[in-house]
Each structure stands twice: as C-alpha cells, then as structure tokens.
Design an enzyme around this catalytic site. Structure first.
Site, PDB file in Angstrom:
ATOM      1  N   LYS A   1       0.822  -1.220   0.000  1.00 39.85           N
ATOM      2  CA  LYS A   1       0.000   0.000   0.000  1.00 39.85           C
ATOM      3  C   LYS A   1       0.853   1.266   0.000  1.00 39.85           C
ATOM      4  O   LYS A   1       0.405   2.318  -0.407  1.00 39.85           O
ATOM      5  CB  LYS A   1      -0.886   0.032   1.246  1.00 39.85           C
ATOM      6  CG  LYS A   1      -1.961  -1.033   1.278  1.00 39.85           C
ATOM      7  CD  LYS A   1      -2.942  -0.746   2.399  1.00 39.85           C
ATOM      8  CE  LYS A   1      -4.016  -1.802   2.498  1.00 39.85           C
ATOM      9  NZ  LYS A   1      -3.459  -3.132   2.827  1.00 39.85           N
TER      10      LYS A   1
ATOM     11  N   ASP B   1       7.739  -5.215  -9.785  1.00 40.21           N
ATOM     12  CA  ASP B   1       7.895  -4.025 -10.626  1.00 40.21           C
ATOM     13  C   ASP B   1       7.472  -2.746  -9.909  1.00 40.21           C
ATOM     14  O   ASP B   1       8.088  -1.691 -10.104  1.00 40.21           O
ATOM     15  CB  ASP B   1       7.193  -4.191 -11.980  1.00 40.21           C
ATOM     16  CG  ASP B   1       5.742  -4.604 -11.845  1.00 40.21           C
ATOM     17  OD1 ASP B   1       5.266  -4.807 -10.706  1.00 40.21           O
ATOM     18  OD2 ASP B   1       5.068  -4.724 -12.880  1.00 40.21           O
TER      19      ASP B   1
ATOM     20  N   THR C   1       7.731  -2.063  -6.654  1.00 36.30           N
ATOM     21  CA  THR C   1       8.827  -1.703  -5.742  1.00 36.30           C
ATOM     22  C   THR C   1      10.016  -1.162  -6.535  1.00 36.30           C
ATOM     23  O   THR C   1      10.666  -0.200  -6.119  1.00 36.30           O
ATOM     24  CB  THR C   1       9.244  -2.948  -4.917  1.00 36.30           C
ATOM     25  OG1 THR C   1       8.093  -3.439  -4.246  1.00 36.30           O
ATOM     26  CG2 THR C   1      10.324  -2.632  -3.909  1.00 36.30           C
TER      27      THR C   1
ATOM     28  N   ASP D   1       4.833 -14.280  -9.957  1.00 34.05           N
ATOM     29  CA  ASP D   1       4.281 -14.128 -11.316  1.00 34.05           C
ATOM     30  C   ASP D   1       5.330 -14.302 -12.417  1.00 34.05           C
ATOM     31  O   ASP D   1       4.973 -14.507 -13.579  1.00 34.05           O
ATOM     32  CB  ASP D   1       3.644 -12.736 -11.477  1.00 34.05           C
ATOM     33  CG  ASP D   1       2.577 -12.459 -10.434  1.00 34.05           C
ATOM     34  OD1 ASP D   1       2.011 -13.426  -9.891  1.00 34.05           O
ATOM     35  OD2 ASP D   1       2.318 -11.274 -10.157  1.00 34.05           O
TER      36      ASP D   1
ATOM     37  N   MET E   1      -2.901 -17.603 -10.056  1.00 34.16           N
ATOM     38  CA  MET E   1      -2.509 -16.191 -10.019  1.00 34.16           C
ATOM     39  C   MET E   1      -1.596 -15.848 -11.198  1.00 34.16           C
ATOM     40  O   MET E   1      -1.360 -16.683 -12.076  1.00 34.16           O
ATOM     41  CB  MET E   1      -1.804 -15.896  -8.699  1.00 34.16           C
ATOM     42  CG  MET E   1      -2.754 -15.690  -7.541  1.00 34.16           C
ATOM     43  SD  MET E   1      -1.818 -15.225  -6.072  1.00 34.16           S
ATOM     44  CE  MET E   1      -3.118 -14.560  -5.047  1.00 34.16           C
TER      45      MET E   1
ATOM     46  N   GLN F   1      -0.619 -20.203  -3.312  1.00 32.60           N
ATOM     47  CA  GLN F   1       0.530 -20.205  -4.224  1.00 32.60           C
ATOM     48  C   GLN F   1       1.699 -19.390  -3.695  1.00 32.60           C
ATOM     49  O   GLN F   1       2.813 -19.486  -4.194  1.00 32.60           O
ATOM     50  CB  GLN F   1       0.104 -19.637  -5.590  1.00 32.60           C
ATOM     51  CG  GLN F   1      -0.836 -20.543  -6.342  1.00 32.60           C
ATOM     52  CD  GLN F   1      -1.660 -19.789  -7.382  1.00 32.60           C
ATOM     53  OE1 GLN F   1      -1.319 -19.782  -8.542  1.00 32.60           O
ATOM     54  NE2 GLN F   1      -2.737 -19.154  -6.960  1.00 32.60           N
TER      55      GLN F   1
HETATM   56  O1  F6P Z   1       1.931 -10.298  -7.759  1.00 29.76           O
HETATM   57  C1  F6P Z   1       1.695 -11.395  -6.939  1.00 29.76           C
HETATM   58  C2  F6P Z   1       0.204 -11.649  -6.788  1.00 29.76           C
HETATM   59  O2  F6P Z   1       0.037 -12.799  -6.001  1.00 29.76           O
HETATM   60  C3  F6P Z   1      -0.550 -11.760  -8.103  1.00 29.76           C
HETATM   61  O3  F6P Z   1      -0.384 -13.001  -8.732  1.00 29.76           O
HETATM   62  C4  F6P Z   1      -1.948 -11.468  -7.646  1.00 29.76           C
HETATM   63  O4  F6P Z   1      -2.712 -10.957  -8.705  1.00 29.76           O
HETATM   64  C5  F6P Z   1      -1.750 -10.439  -6.573  1.00 29.76           C
HETATM   65  O5  F6P Z   1      -0.408 -10.554  -6.125  1.00 29.76           O
HETATM   66  C6  F6P Z   1      -2.680 -10.572  -5.410  1.00 29.76           C
HETATM   67  O6  F6P Z   1      -2.477  -9.498  -4.549  1.00 29.76           O
HETATM   68  P1  F6P Z   1      -3.043  -9.418  -3.059  1.00 29.76           P
HETATM   69  O7  F6P Z   1      -2.153 -10.253  -2.193  1.00 29.76           O
HETATM   70  O8  F6P Z   1      -2.973  -7.975  -2.722  1.00 29.76           O
HETATM   71  O9  F6P Z   1      -4.438  -9.959  -3.084  1.00 29.76           O
END
Ligand code: F6P
Length: 364
Positions: A77, A118, A120, A142, A184, A289
């Site tokens: 955030k 990306d 960060t 990812d 994801m 994951q």
């Molecule tokens: O970038 C990593 C990731 O797990 C993505 O695959 C997914 O879309 C996103 O973060 C989920 O974010 P959050 O943990 O904020 O729900």
C-alpha cells in the site's frame, strides 16, 4: 566514492517464497564478507515513513532459509511518492518522498537493498533518481519482471499449483466433471503455462492468448465423445475472452497496482456447464501459491540474488537490479525494469510444446 559500510534492506509488495532466503544472504554476506552493518526496515516503505527499523545481526537471519513470508514484513500500500494515509482514507495521495529521503538519511545507511516486484522497482528507481543509492532484487511468483528470465517464488508457486492440478484430476475423474483451476499471475500467464503443462491440463487459458468460449466447449465435448469423462481447464486470473474483459475481483488501496483480478473460473464453469451440459466446478488456488516454504530451486536462486545484490553495492552499481539472463547474473538498470510486465511471447517454446501434445489454448 565512499565505501558502503551500512546498508538498509526492505521487502516491498506481495510476499513470495524465498524472501527470507534473500534477507539471509544479503545480511550474512554483508557482515561476513564486508564487515557492514545491516538495518532491517519493517513492512516495506511503510517502515520508512514511520521509522520502523532495527539492526539485523547474523543470529537474526539464522534458520530463516526455509521460512515462507518475510521476517521484515511487507506492504503493497505504501508508496512514498503517492502516500496513502490509513488514518485519513478520504485524503488524496500525497508525495512524501522528501520525508522518506530524510528518514533514510536518519538511518545513516550508505545504500538501500529493495527486494520487490515491478511496483517496488519503480519506487526504487525514483528514489535513486532523487539521490539515494539503491540496488534491487527481483521478487514475484508471477515471473513477470522485465530484465530477468526468472524470479524467486515462481518455482514454488508452480510446484504448489501442479500438485493442486494433480489432486483435481482424481476428483474430476471420479465425478466425470469439467474442473476449472484458477491460478494467479496478474497480466502474465507464466504460472498457468508451467503448472498447466506439468499437471497435464487439457485447456490452458493465459492472458497473452485471448480465448474463444466455443473453442473451449468444443474441446471439452470432443474429449467427452472420445470417452474421456473429465476435462481440466487451467486458467490465469488475468485471462480474457477475445470479445470481453478480465474479471476484476476488487479495487484495493495499492498506488502501484490497484486492480485485483479473480473470479474468472466461476464464470467459465457456468458458461461451460450451460453450453456443454457437462457438470463443471471451479477452484481458486489464490494465496496458497505464495505461502509456505520455498522450493530448493527458489532457495538457491534467492541466495545467489542476495549475494549478487551485495556485489552490486560493493561495485557501486547503484540504480541497478540483479537479474538472470541466459543462465548468467547480470546488472539490469532500474529504468529498464520499470517499463512494464514481462509477458509470454505467443511463439514461446513451451506453448509450442504444449500444442504438440494436444493442449488447447482456447484460440483458433
Ligand atoms: O503479484 C503477486 C500476486 O500474487 C498476483 O499473482 C496477484 O494478482 C496479486 O499478487 C494478489 O495481490 P493481493 O495479495 O494484494 O491480493
């Protein structure tokens, strides 16, 4: 230029298995090889804004190689350039980068190690432009960071997703169902492509190849006609039909990436069931994951990247991220990294191999 004697380290964005292995590698290398002091900043850039940090000693990072999550905590955030104040959510995002730079100065660090994706790296890049010596370590399940062929966390996520697909196979067979497994990856299909191939998914739907619903249904019906009484569809959260859009789960308070994807598997299950008459169910793997112990591969990669980050600092290569290209560790400039996401090229060898064994990508 002044020798780097005291460094800061933070983890930003979503967590990924292997973060602790990087923290351990950076801290131990910095202390053992170079006699540096290491300041651990808590909760990513939130800790910078709120002055939450502490000195890391060797014993603080002992025994964390195999741990998931991050001992430093993280936040997706906080961006000092677009600061969101949780106490005043109605207020607009503020540029508090000057305060961040003052706080870094008060920590008396000669260089900051940013471990992140990306988002960060974009912040790291701006801090570097504003005069802070920074180096980066790429992180994300990812696998979509420009400038590196692989990120730590990806291998573990693929392993977890593969095991899930294996388990889904047996229940799909038992009930003669179409099972949709949602993975994801945001706008990139790397996890789906790798886990889908490893788990023998019949239909793989990735963001890079928009799908036709009728092609998916034809494949499912064709399998059914041939006596295959189940089908496995592996779908990326960011996949979309040729004539439609991605499914957005929610918009969150994340200045770098506010859109959270999710839910496409439920839509597909309803559509496939309605069109084929075959029973369909959806499973969303979600944060499973990202959790738990990193794979051996990710521990090795994370260790090498951590050692590589210290090497960047000792060579005074500020404004660079350590990356892997063609099996070699390379220095990647931040401005290259922050160009966007690394997507799968449609002519990727693994897509070709999957097609060769009859896997459908929902395209014509
Ligand atoms: O970038 C990593 C990731 O797990 C993505 O695959 C997914 O879309 C996103 O973060 C989920 O974010 P959050 O943990 O904020 O729900």
């Amino acid at each position: 230029m002044k020798r780097v004697q005291r460094i800061g380290i933070l983890t930003g964005g979503g967590d990924a298995p292997g973060l602790n292995a990087v923290i351990r590698a950076v801290t131990k290398t910095a202390i053992i090889e170079h006699g540096m002091e290491v300041v651990g900043i808590e909760d990513g850039f939130e800790g910078v804004m709120l002055n939450k940090f502490h000195l890391l000693q060797k014993h603080d990072v002992s025994g964390i190689l195999t741990l998931g999550g991050t001992i430093l905590g993280t936040s997706n955030k906080t961006n000092p350039y677009k600061y969101f104040d949780p106490k005043h959510p109605e207020a607009t995002l503020k540029d508090l980068s000057k305060k961040a730079l003052r706080n870094f100065a008060a920590m008396k660090i000669d260089c900051l190690v940013c471990i992140g994706g990306d988002g960060t790296m974009r912040i790291a890049s701006r801090l570097f432009e504003d005069g802070l010596p920074v180096v980066g370590v790429p992180k994300t399940i990812d696998n979509d960071i420009i400038g590196t062929d692989v990120t730590f966390g990806f291998d573990t996520a693929v392993e977890i997703a593969t095991e899930a697909i294996d388990r889904i196979h047996t229940t799909a067979m038992a009930h003669h169902r179409v099972m949709i497994v949602e993975l994801m990856g945001r706008t990139a299909g790397w996890i789906t492509l790798h886990a889908g191939v490893a788990g023998g998914g019949d239909i793989l739907l990735i963001p890079e190849i928009p799908y036709f619903l009728d092609v998916i249904c034809d494949k499912v019906k064709e399998r059914s006609k041939k006596g295959k009484r189940f089908s496995i569809v592996v779908v990326s959260e960011g996949a979309r039909p040729v004539d439609g859009n991605v499914v957005v789960k929610k918009i969150v308070q994340d200045p770098s990436q506010p859109v959270r994807l999710g839910g496409i598997s439920f839509l597909l299950a309803d559509q496939i069931e309605a069109r084929t008459g075959l029973e369909a169910r959806a499973v969303v793997l979600g944060h499973l994951q990202r959790g738990g112990t990193p794979s051996g591969f990710d521990r090795v990669l994370a260790t090498q990247l951590g050692v590589g980050a210290v090497d960047l600092m000792t060579r005074q290569r500020f404004g660079y991220m350590v990356g892997v290209q063609g099996g070699k560790f390379v220095d990647v400039p931040f401005n290259e990294v922050s160009r966007g996401a690394r997507l799968i090229p449609p002519d990727h060898v693994l897509i070709a191999a999957a097609r060769s064994v009859g896997t459908c990508f929902g395209d014509r």
